[in-house]
Scaffold this motif. Structure first.
Motif, PDB file in Angstrom:
ATOM      1  N   UNK A 180       0.878  -1.157   0.000  1.00  0.00           N
ATOM      2  CA  UNK A 180       0.000   0.000   0.000  1.00  0.00           C
ATOM      3  C   UNK A 180       0.922   1.214   0.000  1.00  0.00           C
ATOM      4  N   UNK A 181       1.106   1.757  -1.212  1.00  0.00           N
ATOM      5  CA  UNK A 181       2.006   2.903  -1.399  1.00  0.00           C
ATOM      6  C   UNK A 181       1.177   4.162  -1.619  1.00  0.00           C
ATOM      7  N   UNK A 182      -0.024   4.198  -1.006  1.00  0.00           N
ATOM      8  CA  UNK A 182      -0.970   5.300  -1.238  1.00  0.00           C
ATOM      9  C   UNK A 182      -0.302   6.658  -1.084  1.00  0.00           C
ATOM     10  N   UNK A 183       0.601   6.768  -0.095  1.00  0.00           N
ATOM     11  CA  UNK A 183       1.198   8.072   0.206  1.00  0.00           C
ATOM     12  C   UNK A 183       2.619   8.204  -0.337  1.00  0.00           C
ATOM     13  N   UNK A 184       3.057   7.231  -1.141  1.00  0.00           N
ATOM     14  CA  UNK A 184       4.485   7.174  -1.508  1.00  0.00           C
ATOM     15  C   UNK A 184       4.742   7.643  -2.938  1.00  0.00           C
ATOM     16  N   UNK A 185       3.922   8.563  -3.424  1.00  0.00           N
ATOM     17  CA  UNK A 185       4.098   9.052  -4.792  1.00  0.00           C
ATOM     18  C   UNK A 185       5.480   9.691  -4.952  1.00  0.00           C
ATOM     19  N   UNK A 186       6.234   9.200  -5.915  1.00  0.00           N
ATOM     20  CA  UNK A 186       7.523   9.822  -6.243  1.00  0.00           C
ATOM     21  C   UNK A 186       8.659   9.494  -5.289  1.00  0.00           C
ATOM     22  N   UNK A 187       8.406   8.633  -4.289  1.00  0.00           N
ATOM     23  CA  UNK A 187       9.457   8.338  -3.309  1.00  0.00           C
ATOM     24  C   UNK A 187      10.462   7.357  -3.912  1.00  0.00           C
ATOM     25  N   UNK A 188      11.742   7.663  -3.670  1.00  0.00           N
ATOM     26  CA  UNK A 188      12.803   6.801  -4.218  1.00  0.00           C
ATOM     27  C   UNK A 188      13.720   6.374  -3.087  1.00  0.00           C
ATOM     28  N   UNK A 191      17.889   2.403  -4.649  1.00  0.00           N
ATOM     29  CA  UNK A 191      17.836   1.651  -5.904  1.00  0.00           C
ATOM     30  C   UNK A 191      16.852   2.204  -6.932  1.00  0.00           C
ATOM     31  N   UNK A 192      16.116   3.254  -6.600  1.00  0.00           N
ATOM     32  CA  UNK A 192      15.122   3.799  -7.533  1.00  0.00           C
ATOM     33  C   UNK A 192      13.757   3.915  -6.881  1.00  0.00           C
ATOM     34  N   UNK A 193      12.704   3.884  -7.693  1.00  0.00           N
ATOM     35  CA  UNK A 193      11.345   4.065  -7.175  1.00  0.00           C
ATOM     36  C   UNK A 193      11.004   2.993  -6.134  1.00  0.00           C
ATOM     37  N   UNK A 194      10.388   3.385  -5.029  1.00  0.00           N
ATOM     38  CA  UNK A 194       9.944   2.369  -4.050  1.00  0.00           C
ATOM     39  C   UNK A 194       8.820   1.512  -4.619  1.00  0.00           C
TER      40      UNK A 194
END
Ligand code: T4K
Length: 393
Positions: A180-188, A191-194
């Protein structure tokens, strides 16, 4: 005869936004968030295109463009847009055929666990780590039973989970992982994008999120076959005009939301930069305030500053609710995300894993947390005023 209502004068038809809970129209109060929006004039030409084409939904041109633009921005290969994050979570669980029991966190927005119940899956709550506030890998491992089929971790406040440890558990125990990455927009992370972690990741584009399409969401898939399956599931299970292969749902994002998303995307980096400044100002002004703890910045992570939680510890002269009320009385409406714990809501509290003694860290944190306002339009003076109130209770 009753006088006919003048539909041009439609003000009486429109209730104030949030009138059931809180008011945001002509309102001097400061809320935990305020959606970032492009100038209305920029949206009108896109609306005109929608009006002219009469393509309102079902995978139209704006929908296709936004999927491609988001893949590029987020650094992921396959993404399916949804009407909201909750439908995306429900569909992600369907897509992987998850059944039985799923280990998840009690410290999240209630939609995380609701998505399990809507699929007839039993949640098993595991405790969180006291520093990251994400699922503690050791507690995940301890919660796994014979009927466990998957783990549903949440990147809480957009801060990445212990993804390597979770991948290791999943591999050893033969489990699927849906983030559930609802709040993780753009987080890296390093190694790159979560969003690359796990079998699937689910985003929310709700009005309160860092990137909003009014309402919206997405599932990030690792391969094209999974994306196609998800696209079928979100469109009733249709594969062509006359063929339905499974009991899908209507999870589609409309052209209206997708068009807005295309205007929002070029704004998001600037919005995150301003959030970073607000975050830094809070940290600077709250340093040394006895009994107030900010979460430490996460090493090697490009975060999105979606939330600014503080923990009100015993050394603080007021209780958490005392401080929350004091701020509110001064017009600063923080939120106690995530209190109550999901496991305390009536549809969950009968599960053995929901007992507070199984969740000591989550229970303690839920009693201490206040998320302070953070959003691009927030000015330094308001942040400073909030910090003065906190520093001199
Ligand atoms: N998983 C996680 C981890 C989530 O955090 C969420 C959603 C989901 C799943 C589900 O995704 P979606 O199905 O929602 O896409 C809000 C949001 O409604 C919810 O989307 C979000 N998480 C959750 C953390 O927060 P509330 O009940 O706190 O929202 P509300 O209406 O009280 O809004 C908070 C403040 O934001 C208001 O005081 C004022 C401001 N606001 C809000 C809205 C809706 C505005 O200024 N304009 C607005 O239009 O749940």
């Amino acid at each position: 005869m009753r006088p006919s209502r003048n539909l041009r004068d439609n003000t009486s038809l429109v209730a104030p936004i949030g009138s059931n809970k809180n008011t945001t129209v002509n309102d001097s109060r400061t809320y935990v968030t305020r959606p970032d929006l492009p100038p209305l004039e920029d949206f009108l030409p896109l609306l005109r295109q929608i009006w002219e084409s009469r393509t309102l939904t079902n995978g139209g041109p704006f929908h296709r463009q936004l999927e491609a633009a988001l893949c590029e921005y987020l650094g992921v290969r396959h993404l399916s847009l949804f009407a909201n994050g909750t439908l995306a979570l429900i569909t992600a669980l369907q897509a992987l055929g998850i059944r039985g029991e799923v280990v998840t966190t009690p410290y999240s927005f209630v939609a995380t666990a609701h998505a399990l119940l809507w699929n007839g899956i039993r949640p098993v709550f595991a405790d969180i780590d006291a520093e990251s506030l994400n699922l503690d890998p050791a507690r995940i491992e301890a919660a796994i039973g014979p009927e466990t089929t998957a783990i549903l971790p949440v990147h809480c406040y957009g801060r990445p989970c212990a993804t390597e440890a979770i991948a290791d558990i999943a591999e050893r125990r033969g489990l699927r992982v849906i983030y559930d990455a609802a709040a993780a927009f753009g987080v890296k992370d390093a190694g790159g994008s979560v969003l690359r972690h796990g079998d699937l990741s689910v985003l929310s584009f709700h009005a309160t999120k860092v990137f909003n399409t009014f309402e919206g969401g997405a599932i990030v898939s690792p391969d094209v076959a999974t994306k196609q399956r998800i696209d079928q599931l979100k469109n009733f299970g249709y594969v062509d005009e006359v063929t339905v292969v499974e009991a899908g749902i209507n999870g589609k994002m409309s052209e209206f939301n997708a068009a807005l998303g295309l205007l929002q995307l070029p704004r998001v980096d600037q919005a995150i930069l301003r959030r970073r400044e607000v975050d830094a100002l809070y940290r600077a002004l709250l340093t040394g305030v006895a009994g107030i703890r900010c979460l430490p910045p996460v090493a090697e992570v490009a975060t999105n500053h979606a939330y600014f939680p503080i923990l009100v510890e015993a050394a603080y002269p007021l209780s958490r609710d005392g401080l929350y009320d004091r701020l509110k009385a001064a017009g600063i409406h923080g939120r106690r995300y995530f209190f109550p714990l999901i496991s305390d809501f009536p549809m969950y509290r009968h599960y053995p894993s929901a007992r507070p003694e199984n969740l000591p860290v989550a229970s303690a944190v839920a009693g201490k947390v206040i998320c302070l306002p953070i959003y691009p339009e927030l000015d330094d003076a308001t942040v400073a005023a909030a910090c003065r109130l906190i520093a001199a209770p």
